[in-house]
Scaffold this motif. Structure first.
Motif, mmCIF file in Angstrom:
data_model
loop_
_atom_site.group_PDB
_atom_site.id
_atom_site.type_symbol
_atom_site.label_atom_id
_atom_site.label_comp_id
_atom_site.label_asym_id
_atom_site.label_seq_id
_atom_site.Cartn_x
_atom_site.Cartn_y
_atom_site.Cartn_z
ATOM 1 N N ALA A 110 0.808 -1.217 0.000
ATOM 2 C CA ALA A 110 0.000 0.000 0.000
ATOM 3 C C ALA A 110 0.846 1.274 0.000
ATOM 4 O O ALA A 110 0.636 2.172 -0.803
ATOM 5 C CB ALA A 110 -0.943 0.008 1.204
ATOM 6 N N ILE A 111 1.797 1.379 0.918
ATOM 7 C CA ILE A 111 2.583 2.595 1.094
ATOM 8 C C ILE A 111 4.060 2.254 1.222
ATOM 9 O O ILE A 111 4.443 1.374 1.993
ATOM 10 C CB ILE A 111 2.146 3.372 2.352
ATOM 11 N N SER A 112 4.892 2.969 0.464
ATOM 12 C CA SER A 112 6.337 2.900 0.636
ATOM 13 C C SER A 112 6.783 4.152 1.385
ATOM 14 O O SER A 112 6.335 5.255 1.090
ATOM 15 C CB SER A 112 7.049 2.824 -0.716
ATOM 16 N N VAL A 113 7.656 3.968 2.359
ATOM 17 C CA VAL A 113 8.135 5.073 3.183
ATOM 18 C C VAL A 113 9.642 5.188 3.019
ATOM 19 O O VAL A 113 10.371 4.211 3.227
ATOM 20 C CB VAL A 113 7.792 4.855 4.668
ATOM 21 N N GLN A 114 10.094 6.371 2.640
ATOM 22 C CA GLN A 114 11.533 6.614 2.522
ATOM 23 C C GLN A 114 11.942 7.710 3.481
ATOM 24 O O GLN A 114 11.387 8.811 3.461
ATOM 25 C CB GLN A 114 11.923 7.024 1.106
ATOM 26 N N LEU A 115 12.913 7.410 4.342
ATOM 27 C CA LEU A 115 13.493 8.397 5.234
ATOM 28 C C LEU A 115 14.688 9.009 4.525
ATOM 29 O O LEU A 115 15.687 8.336 4.266
ATOM 30 C CB LEU A 115 13.914 7.743 6.545
ATOM 31 N N ASN A 116 14.591 10.289 4.184
ATOM 32 C CA ASN A 116 15.587 10.930 3.332
ATOM 33 C C ASN A 116 16.792 11.444 4.109
ATOM 34 O O ASN A 116 17.909 10.982 3.923
ATOM 35 C CB ASN A 116 14.947 12.076 2.550
ATOM 36 N N GLU A 117 16.564 12.433 4.976
ATOM 37 C CA GLU A 117 17.654 13.024 5.728
ATOM 38 C C GLU A 117 17.126 13.663 7.002
ATOM 39 O O GLU A 117 15.927 13.938 7.129
ATOM 40 C CB GLU A 117 18.404 14.059 4.878
ATOM 41 N N VAL A 118 18.036 13.891 7.953
ATOM 42 C CA VAL A 118 17.643 14.461 9.243
ATOM 43 C C VAL A 118 18.651 15.516 9.664
ATOM 44 O O VAL A 118 19.797 15.521 9.228
ATOM 45 C CB VAL A 118 17.544 13.386 10.342
ATOM 46 N N ILE A 119 18.193 16.417 10.542
ATOM 47 C CA ILE A 119 19.074 17.396 11.187
ATOM 48 C C ILE A 119 18.708 17.443 12.664
ATOM 49 O O ILE A 119 17.543 17.641 13.019
ATOM 50 C CB ILE A 119 18.919 18.794 10.584
ATOM 51 N N LEU A 120 19.693 17.250 13.540
ATOM 52 C CA LEU A 120 19.482 17.405 14.971
ATOM 53 C C LEU A 120 19.738 18.863 15.328
ATOM 54 O O LEU A 120 20.864 19.357 15.208
ATOM 55 C CB LEU A 120 20.418 16.492 15.761
ATOM 56 N N ASN A 121 18.679 19.548 15.769
ATOM 57 C CA ASN A 121 18.734 20.979 16.067
ATOM 58 C C ASN A 121 18.411 21.193 17.539
ATOM 59 O O ASN A 121 17.286 21.477 17.924
ATOM 60 C CB ASN A 121 17.738 21.724 15.177
ATOM 61 N N GLY A 122 19.421 21.010 18.394
ATOM 62 C CA GLY A 122 19.202 21.161 19.829
ATOM 63 C C GLY A 122 18.276 20.085 20.344
ATOM 64 O O GLY A 122 18.585 18.894 20.284
ATOM 65 N N ASP A 123 17.106 20.503 20.857
ATOM 66 C CA ASP A 123 16.133 19.541 21.370
ATOM 67 C C ASP A 123 15.062 19.218 20.335
ATOM 68 O O ASP A 123 13.931 18.889 20.685
ATOM 69 C CB ASP A 123 15.486 20.057 22.657
ATOM 70 N N GLU A 124 15.429 19.304 19.053
ATOM 71 C CA GLU A 124 14.506 18.965 17.965
ATOM 72 C C GLU A 124 15.216 18.103 16.927
ATOM 73 O O GLU A 124 16.408 18.271 16.672
ATOM 74 C CB GLU A 124 13.977 20.223 17.281
#
Length: 367
Positions: A110-124
């Motif tokens: 049904a659904i394909s999920v791709q995690l592209n990129e991340v940024i850790l910004n302090g507490d986020e």
């Protein structure tokens, strides 16, 4: 920030009706806006007035965890369209040294999920994800998905907000920002993001969670982050005193942290915005990230291309506020209309969506 800000987060949903279904271009990436829909149970209406009110967040989603007894899913790695966090958010700065490219994908029928990129910004943790509808004959009316963030084996996610875009090729691209319980995250971190459920048109599409694991490090961005004390106050129409405490800025986001002293014990909750310019002539607008009973965060809007010049040494702002309607805790604001038609109204001038000036113009020296 205290945990009370996030305690009242409940059912939210993505409304795709307000999204342009064309592909991305340089103009659209600065105009990614959709409606903020908040569903409130009858027993939660009173408490909601004292809880989270983030009407100007473009998207905010929270989906309850689905039980684990769904059997085994069909999984496959499939290359989906990648999304650059900076371009998607309209940030005209090079974020390359701060982000981690994950490039992992999980799929079922049904659904394909791709995690592209991340940024850790302090507490986020800022996360770029692409969802692809594998049911080509099914029209997408809504997609609901929210991750649970684990860092070094401990779940730290408290709330989430973000922006999304539906493309013609049945892909939904979004950038979500997850608020974390720990603001002292340093060094190399083991991250796990779990999507317990992905809902397509209200129906659960996965029979077991989508799980992504990778490492990231936020030290470079933390070193390049400016934090300044402000201590400027203004008063809302219900008598509550809003005090801007800190200005925190880097290439990913610029935020103002505030306290609210509800001296009259009023149950009215306000959407607070700051509008103005930097000393280089650039328009600056801060909109609510989270507004709670006694604390909140205002964030510099980049949806329409507003940003503070790298050469600017100060910003001049005027506070505006609008009360959420009595009884249902829902406030629908047409932010684009306000900015185009009445950018800086007088103190006694009431806008179509309820905004009034609630304080005098003031200046923050940012360098």
């Amino acid at each position: 920030m205290g945990n009370n800000i996030y305690d009242m987060l409940n059912d939210n949903s993505i409304d795709l009706e307000g999204l342009d279904r064309d592909g991305f271009n340089l103009v659209e990436k600065k105009e990614i806006e959709a409606r903020f829909n908040k569903s409130i149970n009858k027993n939660e209406k009173k408490s909601m007035k004292k809880g989270i009110m983030a009407a100007s967040i473009v998207l905010a989603i929270a989906v309850g965890t689905v039980g684990s007894g769904f059997g085994t899913s069909v999984t496959a790695a499939i290359k989906l369209v990648t999304t650059d966090i900076g371009l998607f958010l309209g940030i005209n700065k090079d974020l390359g040294r701060y982000k981690t490219v994950v490039d992992q994908s999980k799929s079922n029928e049904a659904i394909s999920v791709q995690l592209n990129e991340v940024i850790l910004n302090g507490d986020e943790l800022v996360v770029s994800t692409t969802f692809k509808n594998e049911k080509g004959d099914l029209k997408i009316e809504s997609i609901n998905a929210v991750g649970e963030v684990f860092i070094n084996g401990v779940e730290l996610s408290e709330s989430s907000s973000g922006v999304g875009k539906l493309a013609e090729d049945s892909t939904f691209q979004q950038v979500m920002t997850y608020s974390l319980k720990d603001n002292e995250l340093k060094g190399d971190l083991a991250i796990k993001i779990v999507y317990p459920s992905v809902l397509l048109n209200g129906e659960v599409t996965n029979i077991k969670p989508y799980v992504f694991e990778f490492n990231t490090n936020g030290d470079k961005l933390a070193a390049d982050t400016i934090k300044l004390s402000i201590n400027h106050s203004f008063t809302l129409e219900n008598g509550s005193i809003v005090t801007l405490k800190d200005y925190v800025s880097n290439k990913v986001s610029t935020k103002l942290f505030l306290d609210i002293d509800n001296v009259n014990k009023s149950e009215v909750v306000y959407d607070i915005q700051l509008r103005g310019h930097d000393n280089c002539g650039n328009k600056v607008v801060f909109k609510p990230r989270i507004i709670g009973e006694d604390q909140g965060i205002l964030e510099l809007s980049t949806a329409l291309g507003e940003e503070i010049s790298d050469e600017a040494t100060e910003i001049t702002l005027t506070p505006y506020a609008a009360a959420f309607p009595e009884g249902n805790g829902i406030f629908n604001s047409d932010l684009k209309q306000v900015e185009k038609k009445v950018a800086f109204p007088g103190k006694n001038q009431k806008l179509a969506n309820g905004y009034r000036q609630v304080g005098k113009e003031f200046t923050i020296k940012i360098k």
